[in-house]
Design a protein around this motif. Structure first.
Motif, short mmCIF file in Angstrom:
data_model
loop_
_atom_site.label_atom_id
_atom_site.label_comp_id
_atom_site.label_asym_id
_atom_site.label_seq_id
_atom_site.Cartn_x
_atom_site.Cartn_y
_atom_site.Cartn_z
N ASP A 19 29.61 -1.74 34.08
CA ASP A 19 29.79 -2.34 32.80
C ASP A 19 31.35 -2.51 32.47
O ASP A 19 31.99 -3.32 31.74
CB ASP A 19 29.08 -1.91 31.58
CG ASP A 19 27.38 -1.95 31.82
OD1 ASP A 19 27.26 -2.98 32.25
OD2 ASP A 19 26.56 -1.13 31.41
N ASP A 20 31.93 -1.44 32.87
CA ASP A 20 33.59 -1.38 32.42
C ASP A 20 34.03 -0.33 33.60
O ASP A 20 33.32 0.21 34.47
CB ASP A 20 33.72 -0.34 31.05
CG ASP A 20 35.07 -0.75 30.38
OD1 ASP A 20 35.67 -1.46 31.19
OD2 ASP A 20 35.02 -0.41 29.17
N VAL A 39 32.93 -5.40 38.33
CA VAL A 39 32.93 -5.13 36.54
C VAL A 39 32.32 -6.22 36.20
O VAL A 39 32.72 -7.37 36.20
CB VAL A 39 34.19 -4.65 36.37
CG1 VAL A 39 34.21 -4.25 34.81
CG2 VAL A 39 34.77 -3.55 36.81
N GLY A 40 31.30 -6.10 35.33
CA GLY A 40 30.75 -6.81 34.49
C GLY A 40 28.99 -6.49 34.20
O GLY A 40 28.61 -5.85 34.88
N PRO A 41 28.44 -7.37 33.05
CA PRO A 41 27.06 -6.99 33.01
C PRO A 41 26.15 -7.52 33.80
O PRO A 41 26.51 -8.47 34.42
CB PRO A 41 26.77 -7.57 31.63
CG PRO A 41 27.99 -8.63 31.52
CD PRO A 41 29.16 -8.31 32.29
N ASP A 42 24.89 -6.92 34.20
CA ASP A 42 23.81 -7.47 34.84
C ASP A 42 23.39 -8.57 34.34
O ASP A 42 23.09 -8.80 33.41
CB ASP A 42 22.64 -6.39 34.76
CG ASP A 42 21.77 -6.70 35.70
OD1 ASP A 42 21.92 -7.35 36.97
OD2 ASP A 42 20.54 -6.17 35.64
N GLN A 46 30.77 -11.35 36.27
CA GLN A 46 31.03 -10.14 36.92
C GLN A 46 32.31 -10.80 37.68
O GLN A 46 32.59 -11.88 38.37
CB GLN A 46 30.23 -9.59 37.85
CG GLN A 46 28.97 -9.07 37.00
CD GLN A 46 27.91 -8.51 38.17
OE1 GLN A 46 28.07 -8.73 39.28
NE2 GLN A 46 27.04 -7.85 37.50
N PRO A 77 23.34 -3.66 39.15
CA PRO A 77 24.02 -2.77 38.17
C PRO A 77 24.22 -1.47 38.90
O PRO A 77 23.43 -0.79 39.68
CB PRO A 77 23.06 -2.68 37.18
CG PRO A 77 21.73 -3.20 37.48
CD PRO A 77 22.16 -4.05 38.68
#
Length: 83
Positions: A19-20, A39-42, A46, A77
């Protein structure tokens, strides 16, 4: 969490999206070492990043790292274990 007792590493490849940026992994890099990490949300936007450690410090400081966005990606993730 990485392997802090085996650090420092010259290269780290993270095979799942965080996520970070994981500070604990960044701190395990040797000076001049590189981490490649998505990096990035499911299910969201990303990107794949290249993180290079520029200087040693006993605590995390963002300015000790050069971060470059490479390209857009889609990864599963990163699993977190414990609190």
């Amino acid at each position: 969490k990485g392997l802090p007792d085996k650090a420092p590493f010259h290269a780290i490849h993270v095979g799942a999206a965080a996520d970070d940026f994981p500070h604990n992994l960044m701190m395990q890099l040797a000076v001049g070492g590189v981490m490649v990490i998505p990096v990035g949300p499911d299910g969201g936007i990303q990107n794949l990043y290249r993180v290079e450690k520029l200087r040693e410090s006993p605590t995390f400081h963002g300015e000790d790292f050069a971060i470059d966005r490479l390209l857009g990606v889609r990864y599963v993730p990163l699993v977190r274990i414990g609190p």
